[in-house]
Enzyme design. Sequence first.
Site, PDB file in Angstrom:
ATOM      1  N   HIS A 109       0.864  -1.192   0.000  1.00 31.35           N
ATOM      2  CA  HIS A 109       0.000   0.000   0.000  1.00 31.35           C
ATOM      3  C   HIS A 109       0.897   1.237   0.000  1.00 31.35           C
ATOM      4  O   HIS A 109       1.669   1.435   0.938  1.00 31.35           O
ATOM      5  CB  HIS A 109      -0.912   0.003   1.228  1.00 31.35           C
ATOM      6  CG  HIS A 109      -1.890  -1.140   1.245  1.00 31.35           C
ATOM      7  ND1 HIS A 109      -3.089  -1.089   0.584  1.00 31.35           N
ATOM      8  CD2 HIS A 109      -1.818  -2.366   1.827  1.00 31.35           C
ATOM      9  CE1 HIS A 109      -3.741  -2.242   0.768  1.00 31.35           C
ATOM     10  NE2 HIS A 109      -2.985  -3.030   1.507  1.00 31.35           N
ATOM     11  N   LEU A 110       0.805   2.024  -1.056  1.00 30.21           N
ATOM     12  CA  LEU A 110       1.671   3.210  -1.165  1.00 30.21           C
ATOM     13  C   LEU A 110       0.934   4.512  -0.825  1.00 30.21           C
ATOM     14  O   LEU A 110       1.564   5.563  -0.721  1.00 30.21           O
ATOM     15  CB  LEU A 110       2.291   3.295  -2.569  1.00 30.21           C
ATOM     16  CG  LEU A 110       3.326   2.210  -2.887  1.00 30.21           C
ATOM     17  CD1 LEU A 110       3.796   2.304  -4.333  1.00 30.21           C
ATOM     18  CD2 LEU A 110       4.527   2.289  -1.940  1.00 30.21           C
ATOM     19  N   HIS A 138      -9.199 -10.325  -1.360  1.00 31.25           N
ATOM     20  CA  HIS A 138      -9.113 -10.133   0.095  1.00 31.25           C
ATOM     21  C   HIS A 138     -10.245 -10.987   0.658  1.00 31.25           C
ATOM     22  O   HIS A 138     -11.410 -10.589   0.609  1.00 31.25           O
ATOM     23  CB  HIS A 138      -9.303  -8.640   0.389  1.00 31.25           C
ATOM     24  CG  HIS A 138      -9.482  -8.299   1.828  1.00 31.25           C
ATOM     25  ND1 HIS A 138      -8.628  -7.463   2.498  1.00 31.25           N
ATOM     26  CD2 HIS A 138     -10.431  -8.638   2.726  1.00 31.25           C
ATOM     27  CE1 HIS A 138      -9.051  -7.318   3.757  1.00 31.25           C
ATOM     28  NE2 HIS A 138     -10.143  -8.019   3.914  1.00 31.25           N
ATOM     29  N   ASN A 195      -5.570  -6.568   9.349  1.00 33.82           N
ATOM     30  CA  ASN A 195      -6.607  -7.299   8.654  1.00 33.82           C
ATOM     31  C   ASN A 195      -5.986  -8.188   7.576  1.00 33.82           C
ATOM     32  O   ASN A 195      -5.287  -7.650   6.727  1.00 33.82           O
ATOM     33  CB  ASN A 195      -7.566  -6.287   8.000  1.00 33.82           C
ATOM     34  CG  ASN A 195      -8.944  -6.856   7.839  1.00 33.82           C
ATOM     35  OD1 ASN A 195      -9.225  -7.960   8.275  1.00 33.82           O
ATOM     36  ND2 ASN A 195      -9.801  -6.091   7.191  1.00 33.82           N
ATOM     37  N   ASP A 222       2.042  -6.870   2.470  1.00 31.91           N
ATOM     38  CA  ASP A 222       0.862  -6.091   2.899  1.00 31.91           C
ATOM     39  C   ASP A 222       1.313  -4.858   3.690  1.00 31.91           C
ATOM     40  O   ASP A 222       0.679  -4.481   4.690  1.00 31.91           O
ATOM     41  CB  ASP A 222      -0.120  -6.947   3.703  1.00 31.91           C
ATOM     42  CG  ASP A 222      -1.482  -6.275   3.859  1.00 31.91           C
ATOM     43  OD1 ASP A 222      -1.709  -5.205   3.249  1.00 31.91           O
ATOM     44  OD2 ASP A 222      -2.322  -6.819   4.599  1.00 31.91           O
ATOM     45  N   HIS A 267       0.187   3.765   8.149  1.00 34.81           N
ATOM     46  CA  HIS A 267      -0.914   4.594   8.649  1.00 34.81           C
ATOM     47  C   HIS A 267      -0.339   5.762   9.444  1.00 34.81           C
ATOM     48  O   HIS A 267       0.634   5.597  10.186  1.00 34.81           O
ATOM     49  CB  HIS A 267      -1.850   3.785   9.547  1.00 34.81           C
ATOM     50  CG  HIS A 267      -2.734   2.851   8.782  1.00 34.81           C
ATOM     51  ND1 HIS A 267      -3.691   3.294   7.892  1.00 34.81           N
ATOM     52  CD2 HIS A 267      -2.812   1.496   8.764  1.00 34.81           C
ATOM     53  CE1 HIS A 267      -4.322   2.250   7.361  1.00 34.81           C
ATOM     54  NE2 HIS A 267      -3.793   1.151   7.863  1.00 34.81           N
ATOM     55  N   GLY A 273      -3.513  -2.529   9.969  1.00 33.82           N
ATOM     56  CA  GLY A 273      -2.393  -2.542   9.029  1.00 33.82           C
ATOM     57  C   GLY A 273      -1.077  -2.247   9.706  1.00 33.82           C
ATOM     58  O   GLY A 273      -1.039  -1.546  10.720  1.00 33.82           O
TER      59      GLY A 273
HETATM   60  N1  LIG Z   1      -4.105  -5.106   5.826  1.00 32.62           N
HETATM   61  C1  LIG Z   1      -4.574  -4.141   6.559  1.00 32.62           C
HETATM   62  O1  LIG Z   1      -4.741  -4.324   7.769  1.00 32.62           O
HETATM   63  N2  LIG Z   1      -4.874  -2.945   6.049  1.00 32.62           N
HETATM   64  C2  LIG Z   1      -4.938  -2.619   4.665  1.00 32.62           C
HETATM   65  C3  LIG Z   1      -6.223  -2.951   4.041  1.00 32.62           C
HETATM   66  C4  LIG Z   1      -6.900  -4.134   4.612  1.00 32.62           C
HETATM   67  O2  LIG Z   1      -6.629  -5.245   4.127  1.00 32.62           O
HETATM   68  O3  LIG Z   1      -7.715  -3.962   5.512  1.00 32.62           O
HETATM   69  C5  LIG Z   1      -4.714  -1.135   4.497  1.00 32.62           C
HETATM   70  O4  LIG Z   1      -4.837  -0.618   3.382  1.00 32.62           O
HETATM   71  O5  LIG Z   1      -4.400  -0.480   5.499  1.00 32.62           O
END
Ligand SMILES: NC(=O)N[C@@H](CC(=O)O)C(=O)O
Length: 425
Positions: free
Chosen positions: A58-59, A177, A276, A303, A307, A322
């Site tokens: 996730h970028l 997912h 998640n 993954d 955040h 995340g």
């Molecule tokens: N893996 C995570 O816990 N978070 C992911 C998206 C997600 O799968 O909920 C995210 O984009 O933050």
Amino acid sequence: MNSYLIRNVSVLGAAPTDLLLRDGVVAEAGPGLSAPGATVVDADGLVALPGLVDLHTHLREPGREDAETVETGSRAAALGGYTAVCAMANTSPVADTAGVVEQVWRLGREAGLVDVQPIGAVTVGLAGERLAELGAMADSAARVRIFSDDGHCVADPRLMRRALEYVKAFDGIIAQHAEEPRLTEGAQMHEGEVSTRLGLTGWPAVAEEAIIARDVLLAEHVGSRLHVCHVSCAGSVEVLRQAKARGVRVTAEVTPHHLLLTDARAETYDPVYKVNPPLRTATDIAALRAALVDGVIDIIATDHAPHAVEDKECEWAYARPGMLGLETALSIALDVLGPEWDLIAERMSRTPARIAGLTEHGHDPAPGAPANLTLVDPAARRVIDPAESASRSRNTPYARMALPGRIVATFLRGEATVLDGKAVK
Ligand SMILES: NC(=O)N[C@@H](CC(=O)O)C(=O)O
């Protein structure tokens, strides 16, 4: 263009040799090379691996540049030994059009630290209602081949079937997912003994297993390619094992954190452990590790989910799920698998490159191969300090832990992106 003479490096654990990187490729390999004008890298004690490839990053750009940008995430990736990452579509706006995937792809090229391959959304706005413009994204400059609503499950079976049918035309992949949303309403952590004790609503393993079971049947019916994101439960492994035995075109990933950390971490109430799918039990970890070794799980994917502080340092229930992963993935793999270099190369480079169709990546460093590689010091141990991360975010679950292995250098098409353990730009 610079050229590099890497001295006394062990390619995947073999006897030390020299590698000459020139014009984007491994030009020569063998002991005692000389190359006037080349920058010499002393690699005594280091292991060369094909540059790592992450199928699940996730970028956050566009939209949450306070948490990560394509550039900062790319730098974290290079420092973790990666030469290519696939960028998930849950940005803002969502990467559900040719315009957005091309923007991410261009930002990746401009940063020039890793190859950034955008993943397109399956449904418009990740809302799970209508298919996004899959064909337009595939035909765009970004040449999208993997589509995912990650963060959300494509829960509607008819939509999932249509998506699998649509991408079959260009041998695309739907990366699911796997989370049956009706079974995870209000969920905060793995449903089990710990959630009962803490009084937190649980996310049962069956919510993952049920979607994987459905989707492998759909993929089999359609004859299309399915990839399962972040497999977290022992039961999911058994569903995948059966599907693979029947010849279903399914691949699966496991994250470093699901290979190492259990749901007992929730007892700290530190939201850094909220993720998640959630951290599971020691039994799940044992099954995931065995499946990674025997190939039922094809790859390790990070993954990497950065955040911002306000989204993580709050009450558990309000924290976003995340955790960071790019800079620590290889260390966790070393910790879990040991110095099994061929297996690590297979699960973290060759296979993810093959799944994603990234033909320049996933090649062992040998004459003629694209010079996408990383040098690891397996003897080093480092204590993880979140403040040192190249990510814009700080949500690593490994703070203060001593982890094995350190990335010393990474090369993308023969140019150093990391040298002496530091990003070059
Ligand atoms: N893996 C995570 O816990 N978070 C992911 C998206 C997600 O799968 O909920 C995210 O984009 O933050």
